[in-house]
Scaffold this motif. Structure first.
Motif, PDB file in Angstrom:
ATOM      1  N   LEU A  43       0.829  -1.206   0.000  1.00  0.00           N
ATOM      2  CA  LEU A  43       0.000   0.000   0.000  1.00  0.00           C
ATOM      3  C   LEU A  43       0.864   1.257   0.000  1.00  0.00           C
ATOM      4  O   LEU A  43       1.793   1.376   0.794  1.00  0.00           O
ATOM      5  CB  LEU A  43      -0.953   0.022   1.193  1.00  0.00           C
ATOM      6  N   VAL A  44       0.553   2.180  -0.904  1.00  0.00           N
ATOM      7  CA  VAL A  44       1.331   3.413  -1.043  1.00  0.00           C
ATOM      8  C   VAL A  44       0.515   4.609  -0.569  1.00  0.00           C
ATOM      9  O   VAL A  44       0.900   5.313   0.354  1.00  0.00           O
ATOM     10  CB  VAL A  44       1.779   3.614  -2.510  1.00  0.00           C
ATOM     11  N   HIS A  45      -0.623   4.846  -1.231  1.00  0.00           N
ATOM     12  CA  HIS A  45      -1.493   5.969  -0.893  1.00  0.00           C
ATOM     13  C   HIS A  45      -2.776   5.448  -0.250  1.00  0.00           C
ATOM     14  O   HIS A  45      -3.144   4.285  -0.425  1.00  0.00           O
ATOM     15  CB  HIS A  45      -1.838   6.769  -2.157  1.00  0.00           C
ATOM     16  N   GLU A  69     -11.855   3.381  -4.224  1.00  0.00           N
ATOM     17  CA  GLU A  69     -11.366   4.617  -4.824  1.00  0.00           C
ATOM     18  C   GLU A  69     -10.168   5.177  -4.063  1.00  0.00           C
ATOM     19  O   GLU A  69      -9.914   4.811  -2.908  1.00  0.00           O
ATOM     20  CB  GLU A  69     -12.481   5.659  -4.910  1.00  0.00           C
ATOM     21  N   GLY A  70      -9.454   6.067  -4.741  1.00  0.00           N
ATOM     22  CA  GLY A  70      -8.300   6.727  -4.129  1.00  0.00           C
ATOM     23  C   GLY A  70      -8.575   8.199  -4.015  1.00  0.00           C
ATOM     24  O   GLY A  70      -9.523   8.620  -3.352  1.00  0.00           O
ATOM     25  N   ASP A  71      -7.773   9.030  -4.689  1.00  0.00           N
ATOM     26  CA  ASP A  71      -8.021  10.472  -4.710  1.00  0.00           C
ATOM     27  C   ASP A  71      -9.297  10.783  -5.473  1.00  0.00           C
ATOM     28  O   ASP A  71      -9.863  11.860  -5.358  1.00  0.00           O
ATOM     29  CB  ASP A  71      -6.858  11.215  -5.394  1.00  0.00           C
ATOM     30  N   LYS A  72      -9.709   9.828  -6.303  1.00  0.00           N
ATOM     31  CA  LYS A  72     -10.916  10.014  -7.115  1.00  0.00           C
ATOM     32  C   LYS A  72     -11.590   8.670  -7.311  1.00  0.00           C
ATOM     33  O   LYS A  72     -11.043   7.618  -6.947  1.00  0.00           O
ATOM     34  CB  LYS A  72     -10.552  10.636  -8.469  1.00  0.00           C
ATOM     35  N   ASP A  73     -12.756   8.704  -7.914  1.00  0.00           N
ATOM     36  CA  ASP A  73     -13.498   7.488  -8.235  1.00  0.00           C
ATOM     37  C   ASP A  73     -13.014   6.980  -9.593  1.00  0.00           C
ATOM     38  O   ASP A  73     -13.156   7.661 -10.607  1.00  0.00           O
ATOM     39  CB  ASP A  73     -14.997   7.809  -8.272  1.00  0.00           C
ATOM     40  N   GLU A 115     -12.759 -14.826  -4.616  1.00  0.00           N
ATOM     41  CA  GLU A 115     -12.927 -13.425  -5.000  1.00  0.00           C
ATOM     42  C   GLU A 115     -12.398 -12.448  -3.953  1.00  0.00           C
ATOM     43  O   GLU A 115     -12.286 -11.249  -4.207  1.00  0.00           O
ATOM     44  CB  GLU A 115     -14.399 -13.125  -5.301  1.00  0.00           C
ATOM     45  N   PHE A 116     -12.041 -12.964  -2.785  1.00  0.00           N
ATOM     46  CA  PHE A 116     -11.403 -12.101  -1.785  1.00  0.00           C
ATOM     47  C   PHE A 116     -10.070 -11.571  -2.344  1.00  0.00           C
ATOM     48  O   PHE A 116      -9.674 -10.441  -2.068  1.00  0.00           O
ATOM     49  CB  PHE A 116     -11.178 -12.888  -0.488  1.00  0.00           C
ATOM     50  N   THR A 117      -9.421 -12.399  -3.155  1.00  0.00           N
ATOM     51  CA  THR A 117      -8.172 -11.990  -3.828  1.00  0.00           C
ATOM     52  C   THR A 117      -8.403 -10.782  -4.723  1.00  0.00           C
ATOM     53  O   THR A 117      -7.574  -9.871  -4.777  1.00  0.00           O
ATOM     54  CB  THR A 117      -7.626 -13.152  -4.697  1.00  0.00           C
ATOM     55  N   THR A 118      -9.527 -10.786  -5.422  1.00  0.00           N
ATOM     56  CA  THR A 118      -9.862  -9.663  -6.308  1.00  0.00           C
ATOM     57  C   THR A 118      -9.962  -8.373  -5.516  1.00  0.00           C
ATOM     58  O   THR A 118      -9.419  -7.336  -5.919  1.00  0.00           O
ATOM     59  CB  THR A 118     -11.196  -9.940  -7.034  1.00  0.00           C
ATOM     60  N   LEU A 119     -10.651  -8.439  -4.385  1.00  0.00           N
ATOM     61  CA  LEU A 119     -10.797  -7.259  -3.536  1.00  0.00           C
ATOM     62  C   LEU A 119      -9.443  -6.757  -3.049  1.00  0.00           C
ATOM     63  O   LEU A 119      -9.140  -5.564  -3.155  1.00  0.00           O
ATOM     64  CB  LEU A 119     -11.694  -7.599  -2.343  1.00  0.00           C
ATOM     65  N   VAL A 120      -8.616  -7.665  -2.553  1.00  0.00           N
ATOM     66  CA  VAL A 120      -7.302  -7.274  -2.020  1.00  0.00           C
ATOM     67  C   VAL A 120      -6.424  -6.670  -3.112  1.00  0.00           C
ATOM     68  O   VAL A 120      -5.799  -5.618  -2.924  1.00  0.00           O
ATOM     69  CB  VAL A 120      -6.605  -8.487  -1.348  1.00  0.00           C
ATOM     70  N   GLN A 121      -6.391  -7.315  -4.269  1.00  0.00           N
ATOM     71  CA  GLN A 121      -5.567  -6.805  -5.371  1.00  0.00           C
ATOM     72  C   GLN A 121      -6.095  -5.471  -5.888  1.00  0.00           C
ATOM     73  O   GLN A 121      -5.312  -4.594  -6.288  1.00  0.00           O
ATOM     74  CB  GLN A 121      -5.511  -7.831  -6.510  1.00  0.00           C
ATOM     75  N   GLY A 122      -7.419  -5.319  -5.897  1.00  0.00           N
ATOM     76  CA  GLY A 122      -8.011  -4.045  -6.305  1.00  0.00           C
ATOM     77  C   GLY A 122      -7.576  -2.916  -5.379  1.00  0.00           C
ATOM     78  O   GLY A 122      -7.221  -1.823  -5.825  1.00  0.00           O
ATOM     79  N   ILE A 123      -7.585  -3.202  -4.081  1.00  0.00           N
ATOM     80  CA  ILE A 123      -7.151  -2.208  -3.083  1.00  0.00           C
ATOM     81  C   ILE A 123      -5.689  -1.844  -3.301  1.00  0.00           C
ATOM     82  O   ILE A 123      -5.310  -0.666  -3.284  1.00  0.00           O
ATOM     83  CB  ILE A 123      -7.376  -2.753  -1.654  1.00  0.00           C
ATOM     84  N   VAL A 124      -4.859  -2.850  -3.532  1.00  0.00           N
ATOM     85  CA  VAL A 124      -3.416  -2.612  -3.736  1.00  0.00           C
ATOM     86  C   VAL A 124      -3.168  -1.729  -4.954  1.00  0.00           C
ATOM     87  O   VAL A 124      -2.410  -0.755  -4.889  1.00  0.00           O
ATOM     88  CB  VAL A 124      -2.662  -3.956  -3.868  1.00  0.00           C
ATOM     89  N   GLN A 125      -3.823  -2.047  -6.069  1.00  0.00           N
ATOM     90  CA  GLN A 125      -3.569  -1.273  -7.290  1.00  0.00           C
ATOM     91  C   GLN A 125      -4.088   0.156  -7.177  1.00  0.00           C
ATOM     92  O   GLN A 125      -3.439   1.093  -7.626  1.00  0.00           O
ATOM     93  CB  GLN A 125      -4.190  -1.955  -8.511  1.00  0.00           C
ATOM     94  N   VAL A 126      -5.249   0.326  -6.570  1.00  0.00           N
ATOM     95  CA  VAL A 126      -5.784   1.684  -6.372  1.00  0.00           C
ATOM     96  C   VAL A 126      -4.850   2.467  -5.459  1.00  0.00           C
ATOM     97  O   VAL A 126      -4.607   3.654  -5.672  1.00  0.00           O
ATOM     98  CB  VAL A 126      -7.220   1.638  -5.818  1.00  0.00           C
ATOM     99  N   SER A 127      -4.298   1.804  -4.453  1.00  0.00           N
ATOM    100  CA  SER A 127      -3.359   2.458  -3.548  1.00  0.00           C
ATOM    101  C   SER A 127      -2.118   2.956  -4.291  1.00  0.00           C
ATOM    102  O   SER A 127      -1.562   4.010  -3.964  1.00  0.00           O
ATOM    103  CB  SER A 127      -2.942   1.493  -2.438  1.00  0.00           C
ATOM    104  N   LYS A 128      -1.724   2.206  -5.302  1.00  0.00           N
ATOM    105  CA  LYS A 128      -0.538   2.602  -6.089  1.00  0.00           C
ATOM    106  C   LYS A 128      -0.863   3.692  -7.104  1.00  0.00           C
ATOM    107  O   LYS A 128       0.045   4.319  -7.662  1.00  0.00           O
ATOM    108  CB  LYS A 128       0.053   1.375  -6.786  1.00  0.00           C
ATOM    109  N   ARG A 129      -2.152   3.885  -7.358  1.00  0.00           N
ATOM    110  CA  ARG A 129      -2.625   4.920  -8.285  1.00  0.00           C
ATOM    111  C   ARG A 129      -2.138   4.699  -9.713  1.00  0.00           C
ATOM    112  O   ARG A 129      -2.120   5.619 -10.521  1.00  0.00           O
ATOM    113  CB  ARG A 129      -2.202   6.332  -7.834  1.00  0.00           C
TER     114      ARG A 129
END
Length: 224
Positions: A19-21, A83-87, A100-114
């Motif tokens: 997680l970055v942002h 979402e991050g700074d925006k939707d 599908e829990f993996t999908t949620l976790v990976q989605g969070i990680v990528q959004v965090s990286k922006r």
């Protein structure tokens, strides 16, 4: 407790490294007429606790919080917005349990990286899309190939604000699954059936279908 100590430890490790942002999770849920909503609330609360400094969770009811529900175009519960700074247009409709829990976790990680986890060539080609593209990915919690397709769609949404990624649990949304004749998963439906395909395709193939939908739209709009 839905997430046992071992899973929490794994999540803590992933989130501390990846997680970055900050990430904002918005869950649209209701107590009446929704079997999985309470479980979704409990799951996201436990998930957010693991990385409180980076993950913020807000829970809304479409019946009470009408304005915000309309702003996010919420039509079904439970729906999770990542979402991050925006939707970024990333939605998960249903309970992200099982695989599908993996999908949620990976989605969070990528959004965090922006930024999307895609090749430079794919990102460059996606940038040219200037018409609205909605990628709907039908999944089930027991499907081993579904997270790959769902995460690719999320990355495409991160790459271009004109692209939305809607991940739909087919078993929880049988009416949608029937409308789009979902027999096997993952099934990907672009712009309500303008282009459809089945299976977890490699990034380049997935991109080809999206570009094909975009070109069809251009022709329909008299732009080609």
């Amino acid at each position: 407790m839905l997430l046992n100590l071992e899973v929490r430890a794994q999540l803590r490790d992933i989130f501390s490294k990846e997680l970055v942002h900050p990430v904002n999770l918005k869950l649209f849920s209701q107590a009446i007429g929704c079997e999985s909503c309470q479980i979704a609330e409990d799951l996201l609360k436990e998930l957010a606790e693991v990385a409180q400094e980076k993950i913020k969770l807000n829970i809304y009811s479409p019946l009470v919080d009408r304005e915000i529900s309309q702003a996010y175009q919420i039509e079904r519960v439970p729906t999770i917005v990542i979402e991050g700074d925006k939707d970024y247009g990333i939605r998960y409709i249903g309970l992200p349990a099982g695989l599908e829990f993996t999908t949620l976790v990976q989605g969070i990680v990528q959004v965090s990286k922006r930024e999307p986890k895609l090749s430079e060539k794919t990102i460059e080609l996606l940038k040219s899309i200037d018409l609205p593209i909605e990628i709907m990915v039908f999944v089930t919690t027991s499907c081993g190939y579904c997270p790959s397709a769902a995460i690719t769609a999320m990355n495409f949404a991160l790459a271009n604000d004109n692209i939305k990624a809607i991940i739909v649990d087919a078993n929880e949304n049988m009416d949608l699954a029937e409308r789009f004749q979902v027999v096997g998963v993952p099934k990907i439906v672009i712009n309500n059936g303008l282009v459809e395909f089945v299976g977890a395709q490699p990034e380049n193939n997935f991109l080809g279908y999206v570009i094909s939908a975009y070109e069809k739209m251009r022709r329909e709009n008299g732009q080609a």
